[in-house]
Design an enzyme around this catalytic site. Structure first.
Site, PDB file in Angstrom:
ATOM      1  N   TRP A 346      -2.775   1.172  11.421  1.00 20.56           N
ATOM      2  CA  TRP A 346      -2.985   1.403  10.371  1.00 20.56           C
ATOM      3  C   TRP A 346      -1.953   0.905   8.923  1.00 20.56           C
ATOM      4  O   TRP A 346      -3.027   0.453   7.665  1.00 20.56           O
ATOM      5  CB  TRP A 346      -3.428   3.143   9.785  1.00 20.56           C
ATOM      6  CG  TRP A 346      -3.832   3.218   8.472  1.00 20.56           C
ATOM      7  CD1 TRP A 346      -5.931   4.015   8.330  1.00 20.56           C
ATOM      8  CD2 TRP A 346      -3.464   3.874   7.154  1.00 20.56           C
ATOM      9  NE1 TRP A 346      -5.739   4.694   7.293  1.00 20.56           N
ATOM     10  CE2 TRP A 346      -4.092   4.001   6.723  1.00 20.56           C
ATOM     11  CE3 TRP A 346      -1.732   4.373   7.262  1.00 20.56           C
ATOM     12  CZ2 TRP A 346      -3.822   4.598   5.212  1.00 20.56           C
ATOM     13  CZ3 TRP A 346      -2.056   4.297   6.023  1.00 20.56           C
ATOM     14  CH2 TRP A 346      -2.167   5.058   4.742  1.00 20.56           C
ATOM     15  N   HIS A 347      -0.869   1.051   9.089  1.00 21.86           N
ATOM     16  CA  HIS A 347       0.198   0.450   7.869  1.00 21.86           C
ATOM     17  C   HIS A 347       0.101  -0.602   7.401  1.00 21.86           C
ATOM     18  O   HIS A 347       0.745  -0.803   6.178  1.00 21.86           O
ATOM     19  CB  HIS A 347       1.264   1.125   8.048  1.00 21.86           C
ATOM     20  CG  HIS A 347       1.122   2.884   8.244  1.00 21.86           C
ATOM     21  ND1 HIS A 347       0.795   3.784   9.261  1.00 21.86           N
ATOM     22  CD2 HIS A 347       2.353   3.605   7.172  1.00 21.86           C
ATOM     23  CE1 HIS A 347       0.989   4.860   8.979  1.00 21.86           C
ATOM     24  NE2 HIS A 347       1.506   4.933   7.712  1.00 21.86           N
ATOM     25  N   GLY A 348      -0.367  -1.180   8.181  1.00 21.80           N
ATOM     26  CA  GLY A 348      -0.109  -3.007   8.072  1.00 21.80           C
ATOM     27  C   GLY A 348      -0.244  -3.941   8.943  1.00 21.80           C
ATOM     28  O   GLY A 348      -0.814  -3.711  10.040  1.00 21.80           O
ATOM     29  N   PHE A 499      -0.574  -0.734   1.896  1.00 17.97           N
ATOM     30  CA  PHE A 499      -1.181   0.121   3.246  1.00 17.97           C
ATOM     31  C   PHE A 499      -2.357   0.461   2.738  1.00 17.97           C
ATOM     32  O   PHE A 499      -2.886   0.756   3.560  1.00 17.97           O
ATOM     33  CB  PHE A 499      -0.698   0.955   3.517  1.00 17.97           C
ATOM     34  CG  PHE A 499       0.881   0.915   3.676  1.00 17.97           C
ATOM     35  CD1 PHE A 499       1.158  -0.403   4.108  1.00 17.97           C
ATOM     36  CD2 PHE A 499       2.066   1.992   4.017  1.00 17.97           C
ATOM     37  CE1 PHE A 499       2.730  -0.300   4.128  1.00 17.97           C
ATOM     38  CE2 PHE A 499       4.041   1.345   4.742  1.00 17.97           C
ATOM     39  CZ  PHE A 499       3.667  -0.099   4.713  1.00 17.97           C
TER      40      PHE A 499
END
Lengths: 499, 83
Positions: A346-348, A499
């Site tokens: 989800w962060h990247g 993000f």
């Protein structure tokens, strides 16, 4: 007029909470809100929120508005029993489709190109690297959470379009969260909001301490970290310090931003959820997830981990002679792995984040296994002093485990990673490093950790706000002193915005 | 007189699972309140099976049927009647 516009441009982007432009505009927005009659306040806040978003890129405000309209409609229509599943599917397809299109399509296409290259096929993916709309991951998850809660009957659909649009786009939490639940934020937006002395004191603390964490800690550490990671041949000492500095920078950057968001919201009479609870004080790696980016980990646990656990358990029971307990145990491992992978990805959209999930899960399982074995093996015969020594040692191990996880996402290329490893292998000579620039960072670190220690010991994040006036003054003076030393370098970087 | 399933469960949670946890409402969502997580769920399942002599299958378990003390007690009582 042009001079005025140019002067405004020099104040930095409005959408960054640490920019002078934002800090000047905030009191105006707050004043306007409280001067208006109550029935107009949500409409006003919605306009302010869209103006805030438009200041970044007007094109993507249409995406925000359009997807908000879809979810408003789906939520309302879900009250009719017959179409609930269809509406859930529609909302999930649109929300997750946008996320996939803007954030992940380029990455997956590049992965495909890499796989096809050995057979001579190399599709060009440059056109698929789209600009990721600011806040997309955050507001998408917030809307999906609302739709799932409506579907499961946990919340009643919001009937007021202005209130719902404000729930999605409330500017303090639009770009970087916290990812709020409908049951927590909507009643606050729809109810009677007030601003009393306690809320003002809370807002002052959160805004000031948030700025300290962002401007003094995160931005100063960022200069050092960037320099080391860009160096052609960094020394081992520099690389080692940069690893710790990067971990602290990430924490101060995101938690500072969250504090600024919570402080801003408090001025409008809204309490946003805490997103951090002293994560570096975690005694176990699993505890870290209850202390770091709390609203995201709670969202994933509620909407992904538990449903997946029960679903897998149902599928696995009876296979290979598994009982309900065995099915749940195996289901828990698989669901945990999937959840961690989703959490990190989800962060990247990059290989680092994709690998980080399984690495996290593996490290945590290894820690739990080894710690469990040691606890059982030493139970009952360890002397008291050894038990006392074991506690800080345990925390030190956990801290280094966490640093190793943070460091995974910092290198931007394989050659950079190679340079870092080569630097570490070259030995540690701390004397070669300059110290003149470090004095106020060192003092800032002492203030920061002392303050966090008192927060941890008292279990009270806002203990400063409970002090008397004459005790608060020196605290805030200290923070301003450090901010001045930092040179008011209102950075345009916020790690978690990307993000 | 035998204690009710709810009372036994509530005591197990407060004394063994989360020592010092305040009194629990029968209808409190255990997952939402952070009382249960995936590992605690397995511990509660084992405790229930051992203490009340029932076998719960995955078809009995879901987030909606194992979320409160009242729901778990209802599951155990239903299993007891079936035997």
């Amino acid at each position: 007029m042009n001079d005025l516009y140019a002067a405004w441009q020099n104040l930095g982007p409005l959408y960054l909470f640490s920019s002078p432009a934002y800090l000047l505009a905030l009191p105006l927005a707050v004043g306007g809100h409280w001067l208006l009659p109550r029935r107009l306040r949500n409409g006003y806040l919605l306009l302010v929120s869209y103006a805030f978003y438009l200041s970044w890129d007007p094109r993507f405000a249409a995406l925000l508005l359009g997807s908000t309209a879809v979810d408003y409609y789906c939520g309302l229509e879900m009250e009719e029993a017959g179409r609930r599943r269809f509406l859930l599917g529609l909302s999930l397809t649109i929300n997750l489709g946008c996320l996939l299109l803007f954030k992940y399509l380029g990455f997956f296409c590049e992965g495909l190109a890499l796989l096809l290259s050995p057979i001579g096929l190399a599709p060009s993916c440059s056109a698929l690297h789209l600009i990721v709309p600011l806040g997309l991951s955050y507001y998408t998850f917030q809307k999906v959470g609302y739709i799932l809660d409506c579907y499961q009957g946990r919340v009643k659909p919001c009937r007021q379009p202005v209130d719902f649009a404000l729930f999605v786009s409330f500017f303090p939490q639009l770009l970087c969260g916290p990812i709020e639940r409908a049951g927590t934020l909507l009643p606050q937006l729809q109810g009677l909001r007030g601003l009393d002395g306690a809320a003002c004191s809370r807002a002052l603390y959160l805004l000031t301490y948030g700025l300290f964490k962002k401007v003094v800690m995160a931005d100063t550490l960022a200069d050092f970290v960037d320099r080391v990671f860009a160096a052609p041949a960094p020394s081992g000492a520099e690389v080692l310090l940069a690893c710790y500095a990067w971990s602290l920078q990430m924490y101060c950057d995101f938690s500072g931003y969250t504090d600024l968001a919570r402080g801003s919201a408090a001025l409008f009479g809204v309490q946003l959820s805490a997103n951090f609870n002293l994560p570096f004080f975690s005694a176990r790696p699993r505890e870290f997830f209850r202390r770091w980016h709390i609203t995201l980990s709670t969202w994933i646990t509620r909407h992904v981990h538990y449903p997946l656990l029960f679903w897998l358990g149902g599928r696995l029971q009876g296979r290979w002679g598994l009982s309900a307990r065995g099915a749940l145990l195996l289901g828990n491992v698989l669901a945990g792995l999937a959840t961690m992978t989703l959490f990190s990805f989800w962060h990247g959209a990059s290989f680092n984040f994709l690998v980080m999930g399984p690495y996290l899960y593996g490290m945590f399982a290894l820690y739990d296994g080894v710690a469990g074995l040691l606890t059982r093996a030493t139970a009952g015969w360890l002397p008291r002093w050894a038990e006392l020594l074991a506690r800080p040692l345990n925390r030190l191990v956990v801290l280094h485990l966490l640093v190793s996880i943070f460091v995974m996402v910092r290198p931007t290329s394989f050659p950079q990673l190679q340079r870092m490893v080569a630097g570490l292998a070259g030995g540690f000579d701390f004397r070669a490093m300059g110290t003149s620039e470090w004095w106020y960072v060192g003092l800032g670190l002492i203030l920061f950790f002392t303050h966090e220690f008192f927060q941890y010991r008292g279990g009270d994040e806002l203990y400063v706000t409970r002090w008397g006036f004459y005790r608060q003054v020196p605290f805030y003076c200290c923070l301003f002193f450090f901010a001045l030393q930092a040179g008011a370098s209102f950075s345009q970087r916020f790690i978690y915005i990307q993000f | 007189m035998d204690e009710s399933v709810s009372t036994v469960l509530s005591r197990y949670i407060r004394e063994d699972l989360l020592p010092g946890f305040p009194a629990l409402d029968e209808n409190l969502s255990l997952f939402e309140a952070g009382v249960l997580d995936s590992l605690a769920l397995i511990k509660v399942l084992l405790f229930v099976e051992r203490r009340f002599g029932v076998r719960l299958g995955m078809k009995d378990l879901s987030l909606a049927s194992f979320d409160t003390i009242a729901q778990i007690a209802a599951l155990v009582e239903a299993q007891g009647k079936d035997r």
